[in-house]
Write a protein that holds these residues in place. Structure first.
Motif, PDB file in Angstrom:
ATOM      1  N   ALA A  93       0.846  -1.198   0.000  1.00 24.06           N
ATOM      2  CA  ALA A  93       0.000   0.000   0.000  1.00 24.06           C
ATOM      3  C   ALA A  93       0.880   1.247   0.000  1.00 24.06           C
ATOM      4  CB  ALA A  93      -0.914  -0.001   1.219  1.00 24.06           C
ATOM      5  N   VAL A  94       0.568   2.193  -0.891  1.00 14.60           N
ATOM      6  CA  VAL A  94       1.347   3.426  -1.012  1.00 14.60           C
ATOM      7  C   VAL A  94       0.391   4.610  -1.090  1.00 14.60           C
ATOM      8  CG1 VAL A  94       3.056   4.701  -2.360  1.00 14.60           C
ATOM      9  CG2 VAL A  94       3.160   2.195  -2.283  1.00 14.60           C
ATOM     10  N   MET A  95       0.664   5.640  -0.287  1.00 14.95           N
ATOM     11  CA  MET A  95      -0.089   6.893  -0.365  1.00 14.95           C
ATOM     12  C   MET A  95       0.879   8.029  -0.676  1.00 14.95           C
ATOM     13  SD  MET A  95      -3.122   6.946   2.454  1.00 14.95           S
ATOM     14  CE  MET A  95      -2.040   7.379   3.795  1.00 14.95           C
ATOM     15  N   VAL A  96       0.454   8.937  -1.538  1.00 17.14           N
ATOM     16  CA  VAL A  96       1.306  10.033  -1.982  1.00 17.14           C
ATOM     17  C   VAL A  96       0.566  11.349  -1.741  1.00 17.14           C
ATOM     18  CG1 VAL A  96       2.692  10.929  -3.872  1.00 17.14           C
ATOM     19  CG2 VAL A  96       2.131   8.490  -3.808  1.00 17.14           C
ATOM     20  N   ASP A  97       1.073  12.160  -0.824  1.00 11.80           N
ATOM     21  CA  ASP A  97       0.471  13.458  -0.536  1.00 11.80           C
ATOM     22  C   ASP A  97       1.155  14.531  -1.374  1.00 11.80           C
ATOM     23  OD1 ASP A  97      -1.343  12.482   1.308  1.00 11.80           O
ATOM     24  OD2 ASP A  97       0.018  12.732   3.007  1.00 11.80           O
ATOM     25  N   CYS A  98       0.345  15.290  -2.110  1.00 11.39           N
ATOM     26  CA  CYS A  98       0.875  16.298  -3.032  1.00 11.39           C
ATOM     27  C   CYS A  98       0.279  17.663  -2.743  1.00 11.39           C
ATOM     28  CB  CYS A  98       0.553  15.914  -4.478  1.00 11.39           C
ATOM     29  SG  CYS A  98       1.204  14.317  -4.988  1.00 11.39           S
ATOM     30  N   MET A  99       1.017  18.689  -3.123  1.00 15.62           N
ATOM     31  CA  MET A  99       0.514  20.058  -3.187  1.00 15.62           C
ATOM     32  C   MET A  99       0.886  20.578  -4.565  1.00 15.62           C
ATOM     33  SD  MET A  99       1.305  21.710   0.558  1.00 15.62           S
ATOM     34  CE  MET A  99       0.680  20.931   2.049  1.00 15.62           C
ATOM     35  N   THR A 100      -0.116  21.039  -5.307  1.00 17.09           N
ATOM     36  CA  THR A 100       0.140  21.362  -6.707  1.00 17.09           C
ATOM     37  C   THR A 100      -0.740  22.495  -7.200  1.00 17.09           C
ATOM     38  OG1 THR A 100       0.127  20.466  -8.960  1.00 17.09           O
ATOM     39  CG2 THR A 100      -1.496  19.571  -7.439  1.00 17.09           C
ATOM     40  N   ASP A 101      -0.227  23.221  -8.208  1.00 12.46           N
ATOM     41  CA  ASP A 101      -1.034  24.219  -8.895  1.00 12.46           C
ATOM     42  C   ASP A 101      -1.518  23.686 -10.244  1.00 12.46           C
ATOM     43  OD1 ASP A 101       1.322  24.118 -10.280  1.00 12.46           O
ATOM     44  OD2 ASP A 101       1.741  26.268 -10.205  1.00 12.46           O
ATOM     45  N   ASP A 228       5.910  18.134  -7.004  1.00 11.81           N
ATOM     46  CA  ASP A 228       4.624  18.354  -6.337  1.00 11.81           C
ATOM     47  C   ASP A 228       4.385  17.424  -5.149  1.00 11.81           C
ATOM     48  OD1 ASP A 228       4.076  20.263  -8.275  1.00 11.81           O
ATOM     49  OD2 ASP A 228       3.082  18.825  -9.597  1.00 11.81           O
ATOM     50  N   VAL A 229       5.272  16.470  -4.919  1.00 17.27           N
ATOM     51  CA  VAL A 229       5.071  15.486  -3.855  1.00 17.27           C
ATOM     52  C   VAL A 229       5.615  16.012  -2.534  1.00 17.27           C
ATOM     53  CG1 VAL A 229       5.728  13.194  -3.017  1.00 17.27           C
ATOM     54  CG2 VAL A 229       5.006  13.496  -5.391  1.00 17.27           C
ATOM     55  N   GLN A 230       4.759  15.975  -1.503  1.00 16.81           N
ATOM     56  CA  GLN A 230       5.161  16.395  -0.162  1.00 16.81           C
ATOM     57  C   GLN A 230       5.655  15.208   0.666  1.00 16.81           C
ATOM     58  OE1 GLN A 230       5.249  20.015  -0.527  1.00 16.81           O
ATOM     59  NE2 GLN A 230       4.656  19.855   1.609  1.00 16.81           N
ATOM     60  N   ASP A 231       4.865  14.122   0.672  1.00 18.65           N
ATOM     61  CA  ASP A 231       5.199  12.954   1.485  1.00 18.65           C
ATOM     62  C   ASP A 231       4.757  11.675   0.773  1.00 18.65           C
ATOM     63  OD1 ASP A 231       6.233  14.060   4.091  1.00 18.65           O
ATOM     64  OD2 ASP A 231       4.278  15.056   4.033  1.00 18.65           O
ATOM     65  N   VAL A 232       5.507  10.602   1.029  1.00 16.92           N
ATOM     66  CA  VAL A 232       5.152   9.278   0.527  1.00 16.92           C
ATOM     67  C   VAL A 232       5.053   8.336   1.718  1.00 16.92           C
ATOM     68  CG1 VAL A 232       5.793   7.341  -0.969  1.00 16.92           C
ATOM     69  CG2 VAL A 232       6.369   9.689  -1.646  1.00 16.92           C
ATOM     70  N   HIS A 233       3.942   7.624   1.839  1.00 19.29           N
ATOM     71  CA  HIS A 233       3.731   6.684   2.937  1.00 19.29           C
ATOM     72  C   HIS A 233       3.529   5.282   2.358  1.00 19.29           C
ATOM     73  CE1 HIS A 233       2.807  10.427   5.080  1.00 19.29           C
ATOM     74  NE2 HIS A 233       1.932  10.674   4.118  1.00 19.29           N
ATOM     75  N   HIS A 234       4.006   4.268   3.052  1.00 19.54           N
ATOM     76  CA  HIS A 234       3.809   2.895   2.582  1.00 19.54           C
ATOM     77  C   HIS A 234       3.782   1.947   3.787  1.00 19.54           C
ATOM     78  CE1 HIS A 234       8.007   1.672   3.329  1.00 19.54           C
ATOM     79  NE2 HIS A 234       8.312   2.899   2.948  1.00 19.54           N
TER      80      HIS A 234
END
Length: 240
Positions: A93-101, A228-234
């Protein structure tokens, strides 16, 4: 005999990593201030973002400018938060938190990173249920096992949820809201963690080794390289 990178080259590479890290802090401070106001005492998310930035030696002037952008006093940019969920090698399982325009660009970049590294992008909610937002404060006590009792006492007295120990390390777990108070109390007592953060902690972990571990590491590295990637969780348990 080949020559390694020059001193200037190594410095430039280090500066680039630092600049990227600072960009992430600035985005987080701006978004946190926009969402919950510019007073860190009334905005736990903002207080945490500022704490991370100060720990990384970001200047107070830079933090102040980010705050002003978030509260509308400075130049504004239409940055939004998006979380992508998917599966890496062996179904990790992988989650990718992004902040982007530019969400269109971001989802294309994230999807490409998954597909080229043995994974696939999933739908919203497909893996998030496996994670809980948790504060973690980790100590290395291999040289002083007696510290475990002190850490346990201070952590629990100041609102920690749990304290776990394993193989010379102590892991203090908190709610996101209690994280800074617990961390501050431990540091005030002269206890310096080797790592600490508020992150998405998996309920269980899947052990990976060999080619699958190497491929997941490549996927994580590629995702973290994206602007654009802030954090990656797995939820993988990777070999050290």
């Amino acid at each position: 005999m080949g020559r390694g990178p020059s001193i200037e080259g190594r410095k430039n590479a280090t500066d680039a990593v630092k600049a990227k890290k600072f960009t992430k802090f600035i985005r987080e401070i701006t978004i946190a201030a926009r969402a919950g106001g510019g007073d860190p005492n009334a905005n736990p998310r903002l207080r945490l973002a500022i704490d991370k930035a100060l720990t990384a030696n970001m200047t107070k002037d830079t933090i102040e400018r980010a705050l002003k952008r978030g509260t509308g006093e400075g130049a504004t940019e239409q940055v939004v938060e998006i979380r992508y969920e998917g599966y890496g090698p062996s179904g990790v399982a992988v989650m990718v938190d992004c902040m982007t325009d530019n969400p269109t660009r971001t989802v294309a970049d994230v999807r490409a990173a998954f597909s080229r590294n043995g994974g696939n992008l999933g739908t919203s909610g497909s893996v998030a249920f496996q994670f809980t937002k948790t504060g973690e404060i980790i100590f290395d006590i291999r040289d002083d096992a007696a510290l475990e009792e002190k850490i346990l006492e201070i952590a629990l007295e100041n609102g920690a949820d749990d304290v776990q120990s394993d193989d010379g390390f102590v892991d203090v777990l908190t709610t996101p809201e209690a994280y800074l108070a617990v961390k501050g109390a431990l540091e005030k007592a002269g206890l310096t963690p080797i790592d600490s953060d508020v992150l998405m902690r998996p309920a269980t972990r899947a052990a990976l080794d060999g080619e699958a571990a190497a491929q997941l590491t490549k996927l994580i590295d590629r995702l973290e390289e994206l602007d654009d990637v802030q954090d990656v969780h797995h939820n993988a348990d990777l070999p050290t």
